[in-house]
Design a protein around this motif. Sequence first.
Motif, PDB file in Angstrom:
ATOM      1  N   LEU A 195      28.554  -1.090   8.458  1.00  0.00           N
ATOM      2  CA  LEU A 195      29.560  -1.484   9.448  1.00  0.00           C
ATOM      3  C   LEU A 195      29.654  -0.512  10.615  1.00  0.00           C
ATOM      4  N   SER A 209      34.506  -0.027  12.334  1.00  0.00           N
ATOM      5  CA  SER A 209      35.460  -0.434  11.305  1.00  0.00           C
ATOM      6  C   SER A 209      35.738   0.707  10.341  1.00  0.00           C
ATOM      7  N   TYR A 257      33.532 -11.569   9.781  1.00  0.00           N
ATOM      8  CA  TYR A 257      32.364 -10.708   9.951  1.00  0.00           C
ATOM      9  C   TYR A 257      32.114  -9.813   8.744  1.00  0.00           C
ATOM     10  N   ALA A 258      33.171  -9.455   8.001  1.00  0.00           N
ATOM     11  CA  ALA A 258      33.015  -8.543   6.868  1.00  0.00           C
ATOM     12  C   ALA A 258      33.209  -9.236   5.527  1.00  0.00           C
ATOM     13  N   LEU A 297      29.078   0.374   2.728  1.00  0.00           N
ATOM     14  CA  LEU A 297      29.836  -0.391   3.713  1.00  0.00           C
ATOM     15  C   LEU A 297      29.990   0.382   5.017  1.00  0.00           C
ATOM     16  N   VAL A 347      38.250  -3.686   4.636  1.00  0.00           N
ATOM     17  CA  VAL A 347      37.612  -3.295   5.888  1.00  0.00           C
ATOM     18  C   VAL A 347      38.576  -3.644   7.010  1.00  0.00           C
TER      19      VAL A 347
END
Length: 668
Positions: free
Chosen positions: A136, A141, A241-242, A132, A231
Amino acid sequence: MNLSQFATTRGFPARHPRRPFPDGPQKAGRRLSRRATPHGGERSMNLSNTPVRPAPSEADLARARRDFFLRGRPPGALLGRRVLGSWMRCMQRGLVAERACPVEPLGSAALLAARERAELLRRLAAPELEFLAETLADTASQVILANADGLILDTRGDARAMDRATRVALLPGVSWAEAAMGTNAIGTALADNELTEIWGGEHFHDQHHRLCCTAVPILDHTGQPVGLLDVSGDARLPRGYARAIVLRAAREIEQRWLLNAPERYARLRFHPERACVGAYQEGVLLLDDDRIVGANRSALQWLETDWRLIGRAVDQVFEHAGPSAERLRTRAGRALFGQLQAARRPRMAAGAPRAVDPVESDGPWLGEPQRVALERTRRAIDAGLSTVLHGETGCGKEVLARRAHALSSRASGPFVAINCAALPDTLIEAELFGYTEGAFTGARRKGSPGRIAEADGGILFLDEIGDMPLLLQSRLLRVLQEHRVEPLGGGAARAVDCVVLCATHRDLDALVASGEFRADLLYRLREHQETLPAWRTLPEAQRRDALSRLWACAGGPARGVRLAPEAFDRLVAHAWPGNFRQCAAALRALAAFADDGAQLGPADLPAELQPAVEAARASLEELSHGAIVSALARHRGKVAAAAAELGIHRATLYRRMRKLGIAASGEG
């Protein structure tokens, strides 16, 4: 309820100043959303089974806050039911929106204890945190792993785009439970046990309006939350978005948790498509004989049921299963393709010792001395102190170094380990400091940055530092002084920020006295030192505890293999010159060659644990005064341990000692 009695006097704050993104937060978020839907299957994966609602505008949120906080009335359709429910709970708890939440991280000892309690979760989640954080990276983030109480355990990602107060609030040891921090994705997701997105002004407290957060609980095989994945980023990022990528990561962690369950359970895998059996979308059931004892969320989806499935008999769910469960049909008439993995360990007989799950017991055993050394080493890392770990071979120096790194503020950085004794003199300089193209014959075409440079942001672990060639010690000293590395063959020096941990079994002060080690380098490397105890120096109670845990890790108890008391005593009493490493290897061999359910006695132990005195003496009378005194001395007067080494019962040794006039100086 009547909101007027809880109304506050604060509305929606002004938009916060912009902060830097590589190409803007909205574009970064849109690009991520496209990448986060592999094979087109992730967009529809909403594990909360709740429709994704349209994002409210800033005007909607401002109006909702005015209605709720100023006018004391429900904001109606302007706000999602989950956010409104959380706001109501926060008001009932007496929280005040404009009042800043105190950030009170746990002390280092308490955080260490919390991390150790969640060791399995942290280990299974680590690959997803790294994935992640990498995916990201262009959204600035922060990736967060929390426990089931909302306490942050680990973080990944670059939080430099956030203000200092936010960075501090997102550090390990801070609780984001709803009762402490108001409406937020971590606390509210745990309160509702559902995926939760909280954007900007949806946070209860004004101080959090610059944040957006996406959190999903991580469930065990019975549906109970064991942690949470989150996140957090800038509130200007596009909602959602996540979402897909966090859901996918949580599902992967849950799958690992399920498949790491004890192997005494059978596993039934299934999916409506044959090709998906074995993929992450598959449903999995854990079976204890004919009883369902575990499942994943996909299993609930394909069986169109909920967690009340746990505890039911298999034939209550399936009406038909072909050979090896290749074809299944549910009671509701749904056809599935399946695969049955039989249990590999027999069920324990009634009254037998409980088998310890190797997953729960995996990793090194830490007694009180090692735990103290671990905590002190972690503190040294956080303070940037170079540390020497001293101890005999096999006492756990590298294991402790890796665990201290994982618990430290540099956990997200690399751990680069180099064995100084294993590299030839002709290679160690290039290995450590790197080289440019053409620096020497056989050099890589594009050169190499070197292991020290690879440790930037993390830990450089130099094992057997006492064996480093004297000529290279001056170069290492310069790196420690200047925090820069110059590669062989010239080229620009590179700045390096790393903490150096060293390990050795040698006496470095003696090496300095003999001219084999530079005193000035030792002063740089030994800003702190920890000495790890050898096996034979530990109190008997700690050795017994260590042996029990190492035996569980070896897999013996899980297969019903037992150590007879006499064998256990002899293993505890053995000096183990190779310390924990040698003991663990011997126990793994014992478990590997034992039949399921067997009991191992002294005769089953390795040859080095067979008392030499037994083969040499014709009778007990030949057990000499010197042999008894020597055995007692090796075990610091412990009669039980000495008896185990000599291969006789403790009462027999007491009688022999009285006959020879030898006084007992220890306990037991």
